[in-house]
Design a protein around this motif. Sequence first.
Motif, short mmCIF file in Angstrom:
data_model
loop_
_atom_site.label_atom_id
_atom_site.label_comp_id
_atom_site.label_asym_id
_atom_site.label_seq_id
_atom_site.Cartn_x
_atom_site.Cartn_y
_atom_site.Cartn_z
N THR A 21 0.83 -1.21 0.00
CA THR A 21 0.00 0.00 0.00
C THR A 21 0.86 1.26 0.00
OG1 THR A 21 -1.72 -1.16 1.19
CG2 THR A 21 -1.82 1.23 1.23
N THR A 23 4.02 1.52 -0.94
CA THR A 23 4.76 1.60 -2.20
C THR A 23 3.87 2.09 -3.34
OG1 THR A 23 6.15 -0.22 -1.48
CG2 THR A 23 6.19 0.30 -3.81
N THR A 24 2.66 1.62 -3.40
CA THR A 24 1.73 2.03 -4.45
C THR A 24 1.33 3.49 -4.27
OG1 THR A 24 0.86 -0.20 -4.55
CG2 THR A 24 -0.46 1.51 -5.57
N CYS A 26 3.10 5.89 -3.06
CA CYS A 26 4.24 6.78 -3.30
C CYS A 26 4.75 6.73 -4.73
CB CYS A 26 5.37 6.44 -2.35
SG CYS A 26 4.96 6.76 -0.64
N THR A 27 4.05 6.07 -5.63
CA THR A 27 4.51 5.99 -7.01
C THR A 27 4.32 7.34 -7.67
OG1 THR A 27 3.86 3.69 -7.10
CG2 THR A 27 4.20 4.81 -9.20
N PRO A 28 5.40 7.95 -8.18
CA PRO A 28 5.25 9.26 -8.84
C PRO A 28 4.59 9.11 -10.21
CG PRO A 28 7.51 8.53 -8.98
CD PRO A 28 6.79 7.53 -8.13
N THR A 29 3.81 10.08 -10.56
CA THR A 29 3.19 10.10 -11.88
C THR A 29 3.56 11.39 -12.59
OG1 THR A 29 1.21 11.08 -10.96
CG2 THR A 29 1.20 8.71 -11.19
#
Length: 70
Positions: A21, A23-24, A26-29
């Motif tokens: 959760t 890690t998902t 904090c994923t940059p877009t």
Amino acid sequence: MNQTGILKRSALSLLLALGVTVTTACTPTVAVQAPSEPITVNLNVKIEHEIRVKVDKELDDLFEDKEGIF
């Protein structure tokens, strides 16, 4: 399986779920969008061109007036 093993497995599963959760989340877009207004490029080429024409013409006039300069 004893109670301690079940607790360890549950804690490990909870930590794994929490890690996924975090890690998902904090994923940059990166989003690329075209601007709503057109891009304007203002080049002042005409002034540069006029300066070169003036200098060339003045040099031509100078060389015509003084033919034996060289």
